[in-house]
Design an enzyme around this catalytic site. Structure first.
Site, PDB file in Angstrom:
ATOM      1  N   HIS B 131      26.031 -13.663 -14.151  1.00 29.56           N
ATOM      2  CA  HIS B 131      25.868 -12.718 -15.258  1.00 29.56           C
ATOM      3  C   HIS B 131      26.511 -13.177 -16.564  1.00 29.56           C
ATOM      4  O   HIS B 131      26.694 -12.383 -17.484  1.00 29.56           O
ATOM      5  CB  HIS B 131      26.463 -11.365 -14.865  1.00 29.56           C
ATOM      6  CG  HIS B 131      25.749 -10.690 -13.726  1.00 29.56           C
ATOM      7  ND1 HIS B 131      25.747 -11.187 -12.442  1.00 29.56           N
ATOM      8  CD2 HIS B 131      25.007  -9.564 -13.695  1.00 29.56           C
ATOM      9  CE1 HIS B 131      25.046 -10.385 -11.664  1.00 29.56           C
ATOM     10  NE2 HIS B 131      24.587  -9.403 -12.384  1.00 29.56           N
ATOM     11  N   GLY B 182      20.073 -17.294 -15.328  1.00 28.22           N
ATOM     12  CA  GLY B 182      19.462 -16.697 -14.140  1.00 28.22           C
ATOM     13  C   GLY B 182      19.399 -15.184 -14.216  1.00 28.22           C
ATOM     14  O   GLY B 182      18.619 -14.556 -13.512  1.00 28.22           O
ATOM     15  N   HIS B 183      20.240 -14.593 -15.052  1.00 25.05           N
ATOM     16  CA  HIS B 183      20.082 -13.157 -15.316  1.00 25.05           C
ATOM     17  C   HIS B 183      19.736 -12.981 -16.789  1.00 25.05           C
ATOM     18  O   HIS B 183      20.587 -13.036 -17.656  1.00 25.05           O
ATOM     19  CB  HIS B 183      21.328 -12.351 -14.951  1.00 25.05           C
ATOM     20  CG  HIS B 183      21.055 -10.868 -14.870  1.00 25.05           C
ATOM     21  ND1 HIS B 183      20.270 -10.180 -15.786  1.00 25.05           N
ATOM     22  CD2 HIS B 183      21.441  -9.942 -13.956  1.00 25.05           C
ATOM     23  CE1 HIS B 183      20.205  -8.901 -15.447  1.00 25.05           C
ATOM     24  NE2 HIS B 183      20.899  -8.725 -14.347  1.00 25.05           N
ATOM     25  N   GLU B 297      17.270  -6.322  -5.161  1.00 29.56           N
ATOM     26  CA  GLU B 297      16.891  -5.298  -6.159  1.00 29.56           C
ATOM     27  C   GLU B 297      15.550  -5.669  -6.763  1.00 29.56           C
ATOM     28  O   GLU B 297      15.403  -5.728  -7.986  1.00 29.56           O
ATOM     29  CB  GLU B 297      17.971  -5.205  -7.247  1.00 29.56           C
ATOM     30  CG  GLU B 297      19.385  -5.141  -6.676  1.00 29.56           C
ATOM     31  CD  GLU B 297      20.479  -4.967  -7.730  1.00 29.56           C
ATOM     32  OE1 GLU B 297      21.232  -4.001  -7.626  1.00 29.56           O
ATOM     33  OE2 GLU B 297      20.541  -5.803  -8.658  1.00 29.56           O
ATOM     34  N   GLU B 313      15.566   1.105  -9.455  1.00 31.59           N
ATOM     35  CA  GLU B 313      16.827   1.176 -10.209  1.00 31.59           C
ATOM     36  C   GLU B 313      16.615   1.805 -11.583  1.00 31.59           C
ATOM     37  O   GLU B 313      15.635   1.518 -12.272  1.00 31.59           O
ATOM     38  CB  GLU B 313      17.399  -0.240 -10.352  1.00 31.59           C
ATOM     39  CG  GLU B 313      18.730  -0.255 -11.089  1.00 31.59           C
ATOM     40  CD  GLU B 313      19.296  -1.664 -11.282  1.00 31.59           C
ATOM     41  OE1 GLU B 313      18.825  -2.601 -10.607  1.00 31.59           O
ATOM     42  OE2 GLU B 313      20.204  -1.813 -12.111  1.00 31.59           O
ATOM     43  N   CYS B 315      18.096   1.184 -14.335  1.00 28.51           N
ATOM     44  CA  CYS B 315      17.997   0.138 -15.371  1.00 28.51           C
ATOM     45  C   CYS B 315      16.602  -0.482 -15.437  1.00 28.51           C
ATOM     46  O   CYS B 315      16.140  -0.874 -16.506  1.00 28.51           O
ATOM     47  CB  CYS B 315      19.008  -0.982 -15.112  1.00 28.51           C
ATOM     48  SG  CYS B 315      20.706  -0.545 -15.521  1.00 28.51           S
ATOM     49  N   CYS B 399      26.031  -0.794 -14.188  1.00 34.03           N
ATOM     50  CA  CYS B 399      25.123  -1.136 -15.293  1.00 34.03           C
ATOM     51  C   CYS B 399      24.325   0.078 -15.752  1.00 34.03           C
ATOM     52  O   CYS B 399      24.052   0.240 -16.947  1.00 34.03           O
ATOM     53  CB  CYS B 399      24.163  -2.235 -14.858  1.00 34.03           C
ATOM     54  SG  CYS B 399      23.369  -1.920 -13.270  1.00 34.03           S
ATOM     55  N   CYS B 400      23.943   0.956 -14.795  1.00 28.27           N
ATOM     56  CA  CYS B 400      23.018   2.038 -15.148  1.00 28.27           C
ATOM     57  C   CYS B 400      23.625   3.114 -16.044  1.00 28.27           C
ATOM     58  O   CYS B 400      22.987   3.511 -17.029  1.00 28.27           O
ATOM     59  CB  CYS B 400      22.434   2.661 -13.885  1.00 28.27           C
ATOM     60  SG  CYS B 400      21.536   1.486 -12.848  1.00 28.27           S
TER      61      CYS B 400
END
Lengths: 629, 629
Positions: B131, B182-183, B297, B313, B315, B399-400
């Site tokens: 991340h 990668g993210h 996910e 999710e 997000c 995160c959400c």
């Protein structure tokens, strides 16, 4: 329904029931022509036999596995059942060789487990949850079977020495690190050993294990497992719901039933009966499958019966049948034979391919190739449990394949029992039986195409003045019984028809069971299949496979009033009965969601017995269909 | 349908759209009164702020986590959006303090990530899948927002220094261990930074990351993950199906759409459009939820949309809306606004409780308290993923919650866009907007009770001779448009009604959308819900909860011809619109299976908007009901 107890029931072992024709003769021939050798090869290839040489050292191949001996034991037991019908030098040579290996690695004190001998000797009798005494139990069953079949008692002597050690360590000295086995099986094996040898200490040890269960603080589990996982959460008489690992549970209940019968122990019987009802009324798939999750291969909770992720292990259904057969000896109630038949004709038989050489461990009620493909391509560490689409030749834990072998070879166990001067017929099969009653031995020939046909004809070849009780399956909408071609009086009680006259040599009894195709709904509490129904004829549950139906099997709508056609079909040279009839599926549409009704089209739905699925490659399979109002 | 491209679209940012009343004013008030402080407290309690001091040493608490900065960044961004409407000393003090901490731990070379600064400095820019640059992206978005809101540019300068370092390391020197993140997230953030600063190298870096993706051998994943997991399996222009981690995927697609618009890049737009269609036509829950499995996910495959184990999710649905909004700038096609509305009004809003202080990460379409209870009691190591039944105050990976905050605070972004001298209205909300067109600035007031009512009234406060295009949602069976109370001519194209006359000061436009209750079936290929239908009104998907319905929600049968009653309801002081009507469930029976039809009884089914579920404790919830033929 409260069951009538009699405790007078005596089993009629398969050795007294020869299967000469019909459905089971074909299955036994398959076992003897194919399965016995196929399993032997797989076990050889996977180093199971090699391991018994005890030559493994760190870094070498064929490291013995904790439960390998149980796989071998069940193979020997199954072969021994065949040998009881006809001896076979080649097979006996193989078994004698294995027995010699066991003799060689049996310890001075009688201990016998190759894993704990060469891999972790220091861990002997320390792991409650593990398969140590489970292996002992299967080896005991195998030794008894081989002794009965051949009179060669070396194996039996080996196992008696081991059983004596177990008795001393667990019951007398309490010198093991735990008190009762976390994987049950030895209890019923010790009872068998007692019945075979007449030596009381084996009965005492079996009773000790069962009465002590759930009372010991020393019976601990791996940290991932709960006490319920191994049925150690409560004393057995206080266990009213079936919990934990299904095979462990059902082997325990079988042992409990053995002792309830032998000791006429009402509290033990009542516990067994409550457990049986909890299973069959709340936790059993329509196929007689047990185990709603692969986590712990376990029961979950009432009415939790997911189709796709069903575990329904082959061994668990075999164990359910073993449990039910013991229960009907105590209390001749049709519910036991009904459950046994569901387990036998559906999930247990689904465990082996029609070619006899490959096997299912799990028996889901819905299989979707897309999910399987997806599953296979999952990143490591993110694997999802999803149903296996094809049978395997062998498993790392290969308990099911040899279990099916010994089960089919001993299927005759399920035909009859006796009580006083009454013969009970439970599961119908074409056979010749020699049935010992209190004052005589009765010879009965049975001819039938059961389970594909409801007509069963018994002819008494020898016997006089005995009573006869016939199991009337719960699915039979109607039935009639003739004696010597004329209607006869009978009393229907707890699912058995007791013929109101005595029978003797020359009498012919004809039972006709009305074998309708049933549209079966599940209890609304089974949330996974609300709105769906399954099709069943006699004890056979049907499924649809992609191979016979080129449309989406989950979208199929069936009707109660459909007049299903019965047809004969052959798959892998096996004749079976299928059914077919009209059904509806929705047409393909573009897009994902539609506020407009999606058009339907009529299709012909072709079904085959559930146990015959997955014999034509990977394809979709479904048991529960949408039911049109 | 092939979309018309124009590339001329300009966003109308939320800062030009003030929400004064209606549905969204209430939600923004909730964010400002409750959520901002609630999140701050949780982040404080969990050591997220403490961690920024960089004082952590092995063995001490508050070890910085790899993605904590992204949680903080989204909170700052959300607060900054509020500050753009009205400054707040207290909140600014908190943010200024955090910015000072960042300034303190920013490295000489501009590097800024607390985890890789104090925990694993040696691992900087070595973990493709991780991340690191995702955090950078969110911090950049937050810095821009705070600069816009307050004119304080310290945070922005910090992030520009970091962005300059990233540009050098990745685009110029290639001295990192991998080539693309990668993210994803930094791509769209860099584009924002370019638009805010006008500095071209940020645009170049965004293009570099997107064009390089899928072409580099150095972009490796953790061994558990596949290249699909992080959308590195193919060059972006060759990705036609949405694969892998949903949030990563949708942030990437959003960045791709930014560049497709900015560069008028047709190949990039075509890839985006194909991906959008694959998602919305094959891989999206009716609630606008994305992600069919918690494993990764991730997306799975076409038509795989399980209800109970849906990941969906929060997000991911926010990201879908962000992607759709970018797409309608390139090509004004109603399908984009339709998908955005499903995501916004269902899954995204379900992410936050009606009390504003607790949150869902996953948003399943069916929830069964029994399964949840069972799940909680599972032995460790045998855990099954099953839906969460209650919202949480904070998550390890949180995160959400801050994403919902910044999303609702910037919801005005979705109201309008402009192109040349045309105003496009996309998602309707009560608001006052100042819309810059090519030759003028237009002021439009919008009054509506949308999404609960289909009447939307626009009054032009200032403007002359501009065109107006109105989104006509796919669910609208009919609609009419009046200008100054008289029917007007319009041209319907790709889901937008283009009014056939020019508008100016004083004009009043009234749009009436026929908001029927729809009974929606899914494509038959969605095997998990064959035989079921969901109820929808406008963009709102309904669900039934145990709190309003004392019967088995999976067994409910609804009819297409039911005349559902609309009623007002209040849950947690929030007014919402529910519907109710007659339905059928089966009666309870004894036993597990029945060959006899199980009796039905009529019940009243009460439904509420899906996004309002789980605000009254743990209870059953269901979206898809059995549909009577």
């Amino acid at each position: 329904m409260k069951s009538m107890k009699q405790y007078g029931g005596c089993p009629v072992g398969f050795e007294k029931v020869s299967i000469n024709g019909g459905f089971w003769a074909e299955k036994q021939k398959l076992m003897e022509d194919i399965t016995i050798d196929a399993l032997y090869k797989r076990f050889e290839e996977t180093g199971r036999f090699e391991a018994l040489k005890g030559e493994w050292r760190e870094g070498k191949p064929n490291k013995p596995h904790i439960f390998w001996e149980s796989d071998i034991a069940k193979w020997i037991e199954g072969v021994a059942y065949k040998l009881q019908k006809s001896r076979d030098k080649e097979l006996e040579k193989k078994i004698d060789y294995l027995v010699d290996l066991m003799e060689a690695y049996q310890s001075e004190d009688g201990y016998l487990n190759i894993y704990f001998t060469v891999v972790e000797p220091e861990a002997r009798f320390t792991r409650c949850t593990d398969h140590e005494l489970y292996c002992a139990g299967h080896l005991i069953e195998a030794a008894i079977a081989y002794d009965k079949a051949t009179g060669k008692d070396k194996f039996l002597k080996i196992m008696k020495r081991y059983a004596d050690l177990i008795d001393r360590v667990f019951r007398i000295e309490h010198s093991a690190a735990f008190d009762t086995p976390g994987h049950e099986e030895i209890e019923l094996a010790l009872y068998k050993l007692y019945m075979h040898t007449g030596e009381n200490r084996y009965l005492q040890l079996a009773m000790y294990f069962i009465d002590t269960r759930g009372t010991s603080k020393r019976d601990k589990t791996y940290d991932f497992a709960s006490l319920e996982y191994m049925q150690s959460h409560l004393p057995v008489r206080e266990q009213f719901t079936a919990e934990g690992h299904c095979v462990r549970a059902l082997y325990l209940y079988s042992g409990m039933a053995d002792l309830a019968l032998h000791n006429k122990n009402e509290s033990l019987y009542n516990a067994c009966d409550k457990l049986f009802d909890n299973i069959t009324q709340k936790r059993m798939y329509i196929t007689g499958g047990l185990g709603s999750t692969y986590r712990g291969e376990a029961f979950t909770y009432d009415y939790d019966l997911p189709e796709l992720t069903a575990y329904a292990e082959t061994c668990a259904s075999i164990a359910l049948a073993l449990f039910a057969r013991r229960m009907w000896l105590i209390s001749p109630n049709g519910k036991y034979a009904d459950a046994a038949e569901l387990a036998i004709y559906n999930t247990a038989l689904s465990g082996v391919s029609l070619t006899g050489d490959s096997f299912f461990y799990e028996n889901p009620l819905y299989a979707d190739p897309k999910k399987k493909a997806f599953n296979d391509s999952r990143p490591r560490g993110l694997m999802q449990h999803l149903p296996i689409m094809e049978r395997a030749k062998v498993f790392d834990c290969s308990c099911c394949p040899p279990n099916i072998l010994r089960f089919i070879e001993s299927i005759g166990d399920f035909a009859y029992s006796s009580s006083g001067d009454t013969v009970f017929a439970h599961c119908y099969m074409d056979s010749k039986a020699e049935i010992p009653l209190e004052h005589q031995i009765v010879n009965i020939e049975q001819h039938t195409q059961y389970p594909y046909d409801g007509k069963i004809v018994f002819s008494v070849k020898d016997g006089c003045g005995f009573s006869f009780a016939l199991h009337i399956p719960e699915w039979a909408r109607s039935f009639d019984i003739k004696v010597n071609d004329s209607e006869c009086q009978f009393t229907l009680k707890d699912g058995y028809a007791y013929i109101d006259r005595l029978l003797g040599t020359g009498d012919m009894i004809e039972l006709n069971l009305d074998m309708q195709i049933e549209t079966v709904e599940a209890n609304p509490e089974v949330r996974d299949i609300c709105g769906r129904a399954a099709l069943k004829r006699g004890p056979i549950v049907f499924c649809a496979e992609g191979a016979d139906n080129r449309f989406n099997l989950r979208d199929v709508r069936i009707r109660r009033d459909t007049r299903w056609q019965i047809y004969e079909k052959e798959i892998a040279n096996t004749r079976l009965i299928g059914i077919s009839g009209p059904a509806e599926v929705r047409r393909r549409i573009d897009g994902l969601y539609s506020a407009e009704p999606i058009e339907r089209q009529e299709v012909t739905l072709n079904l085959i017995p559930y146990h015959a699925w997955a014999n034509r490659g990977v394809n979709e399979m479904n048991v529960w269909f949408l039911l049109k109002d």
